[in-house]
Scaffold this motif. Structure first.
Motif, short mmCIF file in Angstrom:
data_model
loop_
_atom_site.label_atom_id
_atom_site.label_comp_id
_atom_site.label_asym_id
_atom_site.label_seq_id
_atom_site.Cartn_x
_atom_site.Cartn_y
_atom_site.Cartn_z
N LEU A 205 0.83 -1.20 0.00
CA LEU A 205 0.00 0.00 0.00
C LEU A 205 0.87 1.26 0.00
O LEU A 205 0.56 2.24 -0.69
N GLN A 206 1.95 1.23 0.77
CA GLN A 206 2.86 2.38 0.82
C GLN A 206 3.52 2.61 -0.54
O GLN A 206 3.65 3.75 -1.00
N VAL A 207 3.94 1.52 -1.18
CA VAL A 207 4.56 1.61 -2.50
C VAL A 207 3.59 2.23 -3.50
O VAL A 207 3.96 3.14 -4.27
N GLY A 208 2.36 1.76 -3.49
CA GLY A 208 1.35 2.31 -4.39
C GLY A 208 1.09 3.78 -4.15
O GLY A 208 0.95 4.57 -5.09
N ALA A 209 1.06 4.17 -2.87
CA ALA A 209 0.82 5.57 -2.53
C ALA A 209 1.95 6.46 -3.03
O ALA A 209 1.72 7.57 -3.54
N THR A 210 3.20 6.00 -2.89
CA THR A 210 4.34 6.77 -3.38
C THR A 210 4.28 6.93 -4.89
O THR A 210 4.44 8.04 -5.42
N ALA A 211 4.07 5.84 -5.61
CA ALA A 211 4.03 5.89 -7.07
C ALA A 211 2.91 6.82 -7.55
O ALA A 211 3.12 7.63 -8.46
N LEU A 212 1.74 6.72 -6.94
CA LEU A 212 0.62 7.58 -7.33
C LEU A 212 0.94 9.05 -7.08
O LEU A 212 0.63 9.91 -7.91
N ALA A 213 1.56 9.33 -5.95
CA ALA A 213 1.87 10.72 -5.61
C ALA A 213 2.91 11.31 -6.55
O ALA A 213 2.79 12.46 -7.00
N VAL A 214 3.96 10.54 -6.86
CA VAL A 214 5.00 11.03 -7.78
C VAL A 214 4.42 11.21 -9.18
O VAL A 214 4.69 12.22 -9.85
N ALA A 215 3.62 10.25 -9.64
CA ALA A 215 2.98 10.37 -10.95
C ALA A 215 2.08 11.59 -10.99
O ALA A 215 2.01 12.31 -12.00
#
Length: 335
Positions: A205-215
């Motif tokens: 979940l943390q990984v997904g949140a980081t990727a979404l935020a950077v994108a």
């Protein structure tokens, strides 16, 4: 105290064996019961892996020694200097979970320096059972052994910190990434066993949140980026996927030839997985797969596939800004 995984003291089979033995014997990392795992590790895995890994470390070793250790020391010194320039009485030390200086020695050094409050930051923006969890174990033991009497706080993760997101996005753009020109972006994170997620680990979940935020910071459409995982240790366990190599293989087979970028946001400092695996294994394999697919498809004069790595933040001023932002609420409550 800034804490990371660790590194061999030297790029030799003997030093690598000692490091890997400590790392792979840890209860959070070993794939099975210690009694079953010990003979497999020491009689089957380490004799081969110490030699292969030593050759890899020799390719990335620097005049300062291990790139991970040297860079983290620079980062710690830079952070301490920054605090002192601000008039804050903060001492910063670097430590490792599986090499020296370890967390116990770090705590002892800070205690000797007169520190009464301790803030420990594992340099894993996305925490996991096998990373930040290991640091938590180390810290508990170190506090007991050193008879620490002051306060002690472990910073859990910072993968959605606004400054971290801005700096990661800026580092991608600085490498020349241009979404308007059709560039694609691959986020590559370290994989973990699925059993850890089933046990409650929120890493995915943390990984997904980081990727979404950077994108989002880069204003990317969902079709312009994807996510993968690297660093598979063994094939006997189910690990978090899709794997970075498989994603790139799919890109090659389906004829995706836009310029591509790969970034590893959960590595704060470049290490073996980024300094060796990417330039010596992952990127060449992708380029070869693209060339082979183009040849089989009869493509005339194909353009070489471009896969550009975005380096970690390392000891940059931007990384210092990130760490100061992450640590601000903890430091301000103490000074």
């Amino acid at each position: 105290m800034l804490v990371n995984t660790g590194t061999p003291a030297e790029p030799t089979p003997k030093a690598v064996k000692g490091y890997l033995s400590r790392f792979l014997s840890n209860r959070r990392i070993a794939p099975m019961n210690r009694l079953l795992w010990w003979p497999i590790l020491h009689f089957c895995i380490l004799p081969k892996r110490k030699v292969a890994s030593a050759k890899k470390y020799q390719q990335i070793w620097t005049a300062e020694g291990s790139p991970l250790e040297a860079t983290q020391e620079k980062l710690a010194r830079g952070l301490e200097n920054s605090y002192q320039e601000q008039g804050l009485d903060v001492v910063v030390r670097s430590a490792m979970s599986f090499s020296q200086p370890d967390v116990y020695r770090g705590v002892k050094a800070l205690k000797k320096a007169g520190c009464s409050s301790l803030v420990v930051l594992p340099l894993y923006p996305q925490s996991a059972y096998s990373t930040t969890g290991v640091v938590e174990d180390d810290l508990k033991r170190a506090l007991r052994r050193s008879h620490w009497k002051g306060s002690a706080t472990l910073v859990p993760n910072y993968g959605t910190n606004p400054e971290y997101i801005r700096v990661i996005a800026a580092s991608i753009a600085r490498q020349g990434f241009d979404a308007a020109a059709g560039d694609r972006l691959l986020f590559s994170f370290h994989s973990i066993p699925l059993k850890d997620i089933e046990a409650g680990d929120t890493y995915e979940l943390q990984v997904g949140a980081t990727a979404l935020a950077v994108a989002g910071e880069l204003e990317l459409e969902r079709t312009q980026w994807t996510l993968g995982y690297q660093c598979r240790f063994d094939k006997g366990r189910q690990l978090l996927s899709p794997f970075t190599k498989n994603t790139l293989s799919t890109w090659a087979d389906t004829g995706m030839r836009q310029r591509a970028y790969i970034v590893c946001p959960n590595f704060s400092i470049d290490c073996l997985e980024t300094l060796y695996d990417l330039p010596y294994e992952i990127i060449p394999a992708y380029q070869e797969a693209c060339a082979r697919a183009d040849q089989e498809a009869g493509v005339q004069d194909p353009h070489p596939a471009e896969l550009i790595y975005v380096p970690c933040l390392n000891a940059s001023k931007a990384h210092l800004r990130v760490l100061e932002s992450v640590l601000e609420p903890y430091i301000q409550s103490l000074v």
